[in-house]
Design a protein around this motif. Structure first.
Motif, short mmCIF file in Angstrom:
data_model
loop_
_atom_site.label_atom_id
_atom_site.label_comp_id
_atom_site.label_asym_id
_atom_site.label_seq_id
_atom_site.Cartn_x
_atom_site.Cartn_y
_atom_site.Cartn_z
N ALA A 163 3.22 -6.91 4.08
CA ALA A 163 4.44 -6.11 4.10
C ALA A 163 5.43 -6.60 3.04
CB ALA A 163 5.09 -6.17 5.50
N ALA A 164 5.54 -7.92 2.91
CA ALA A 164 6.44 -8.48 1.90
C ALA A 164 5.98 -8.09 0.48
CB ALA A 164 6.52 -10.01 2.04
N LEU A 165 4.66 -8.18 0.26
CA LEU A 165 4.13 -7.81 -1.05
C LEU A 165 4.36 -6.32 -1.33
CD1 LEU A 165 0.78 -9.81 -1.11
CD2 LEU A 165 2.78 -10.21 -2.55
N LYS A 166 4.23 -5.50 -0.31
CA LYS A 166 4.45 -4.06 -0.51
C LYS A 166 5.92 -3.78 -0.85
CE LYS A 166 0.61 -2.14 2.14
NZ LYS A 166 0.21 -1.30 3.30
N ARG A 167 6.81 -4.54 -0.16
CA ARG A 167 8.23 -4.36 -0.48
C ARG A 167 8.52 -4.78 -1.93
NH1 ARG A 167 8.86 -6.38 4.83
NH2 ARG A 167 9.26 -8.49 4.01
N GLU A 168 7.90 -5.90 -2.33
CA GLU A 168 8.08 -6.34 -3.71
C GLU A 168 7.49 -5.32 -4.70
OE1 GLU A 168 6.47 -10.21 -4.17
OE2 GLU A 168 7.84 -11.16 -2.75
N LYS A 169 6.32 -4.76 -4.29
CA LYS A 169 5.71 -3.75 -5.16
C LYS A 169 6.61 -2.51 -5.27
CE LYS A 169 1.93 -0.45 -5.42
NZ LYS A 169 0.78 0.15 -4.74
N ASP A 170 7.18 -2.07 -4.14
CA ASP A 170 8.09 -0.91 -4.19
C ASP A 170 9.29 -1.19 -5.09
OD1 ASP A 170 6.44 0.46 -2.50
OD2 ASP A 170 7.56 -0.07 -0.67
N ARG A 171 9.79 -2.42 -5.01
CA ARG A 171 10.92 -2.78 -5.86
C ARG A 171 10.52 -2.73 -7.34
NH1 ARG A 171 12.22 -7.45 -8.07
NH2 ARG A 171 10.68 -8.58 -6.81
N LEU A 172 9.31 -3.24 -7.63
CA LEU A 172 8.82 -3.21 -9.02
C LEU A 172 8.58 -1.77 -9.49
CD1 LEU A 172 6.30 -6.19 -8.92
CD2 LEU A 172 8.51 -6.13 -10.08
#
Length: 307
Positions: A150-159
């Motif tokens: 979930a954290a990686l997906k949030r970071e991906k969405d931010r990117l």
């Protein structure tokens, strides 16, 4: 003898009377001549005074003319000096404008390189996040792993949002560059109050070249959307200029026959068409960023091909 004496006395009296009359007449004549002489002297004096005044006025006028000639010569010299300074200033200004144009072109190039590097870095980071997410999803499903995913997906969405912003910035840079080039072309035409047809044809050809690039870019974006999801383009209608398929050679030949007024109208039409195409391309890009941000890398490639 008495009679003779009386006659002589009478003759003497007559002669005396005639002499007195003659003297009286001479006195009158002398008075008339004296009066005429006085009038003549007065007229002569007045004329001499007028002549003196005219001579003084002539001298003053000659002096003023001489002063004006000297002032005019001084102004002429100052004008020549100003012309030399103006020529030098114009040359210096032209050199500075050339230098400024070069600096602007260099700045554009650097900005494009920076934006491209940022896009590449963001694409690499997104790919890395996708790989990490895929690895974590393949592993055993633990609560900690799910939290990491979930954290990686949030970071991906931010990117992805950053990549979207960078792509829009690059699009805006392209539009600004086109507007700057068009402004310089318009300014150059305005400096010539009545541009010749040849001076209008070149901007027309440049507009047509830019229109072709925009149509190619829109074609890439449209193809990407149809391959992924045709509904992305729902509600978007291309402008009429996008579907026009003109004969380039015939159009260029037709330009040579147009009057200056007709060429000016054609130039204004080309500007409107390009503005509509640019707006439509921005709308497609916004739809892609909103619905399918993961294909922004392909959009970037399409942008590079069209530029």
């Amino acid at each position: 003898m008495l009679e003779e004496a009386r006659r002589r006395e009478d003759n003497l009296n007559d002669s005396s009377q005639q002499l007195q009359d003659s003297l009286r007449k001479k006195d009158d004549r002398i008075e008339e001549l004296e009066e005429a002489l006085r009038e003549s002297v007065q007229i002569t004096a007045e004329r001499e005074m007028v002549l003196a005044q005219e001579e003084s006025a002539r001298t003053n006028a000659e002096k003023q003319v001489e002063e004006l000639l000297m002032a005019m010569e001084k102004v002429k010299q100052e004008l020549e000096s100003m012309k030399a300074k103006l020529s030098s200033t114009q040359q210096s200004l032209a050199e500075k404008e050339t230098h400024l144009t070069n600096l602007r072109a260099e700045r554009r190039k650097h900005l494009e390189e920076v934006l491209e590097m940022k896009q590449e870095a963001l694409l690499a980071a997104i790919s890395e996040k996708d790989a990490n997410i895929a690895l974590l999803e393949l592993s055993s499903s633990k609560k900690k792993t799910q939290e990491e995913v979930a954290a990686l997906k949030r970071e991906k969405d931010r990117l992805v949002q950053q990549l979207k912003q960078q792509t829009q910035n690059r699009m805006k840079l392209m539009a600004d560059n086109y507007e700057d080039d068009h402004f310089k072309s318009s300014h150059s035409n305005q400096t010539n109050h009545k541009p010749s047809p040849d001076q209008i044809i070149q901007p027309l050809l440049e507009l047509d070249q830019n229109r072709s690039k925009l149509k190619l870019y829109i074609g890439h974006l449209t193809a990407l959307c149809h391959d992924r999801d045709p509904l992305i383009l729902r509600g978007l209608t291309p402008p009429a200029s996008y579907n026009l398929d003109d004969d380039q050679a015939a159009w260029e030949n037709e330009l040579q026959k147009m009057t200056r007024g007709q060429l000016q109208d054609e130039l204004e039409k080309g500007e409107r068409d390009n503005a509509e195409l640019q707006e439509f391309a921005n709308a497609i890009l916004q739809q892609i960023a909103d619905h399918c941000p993961d294909i922004l890398e392909q959009v970037v490639n399409a942008l590079e091909e069209s530029s």
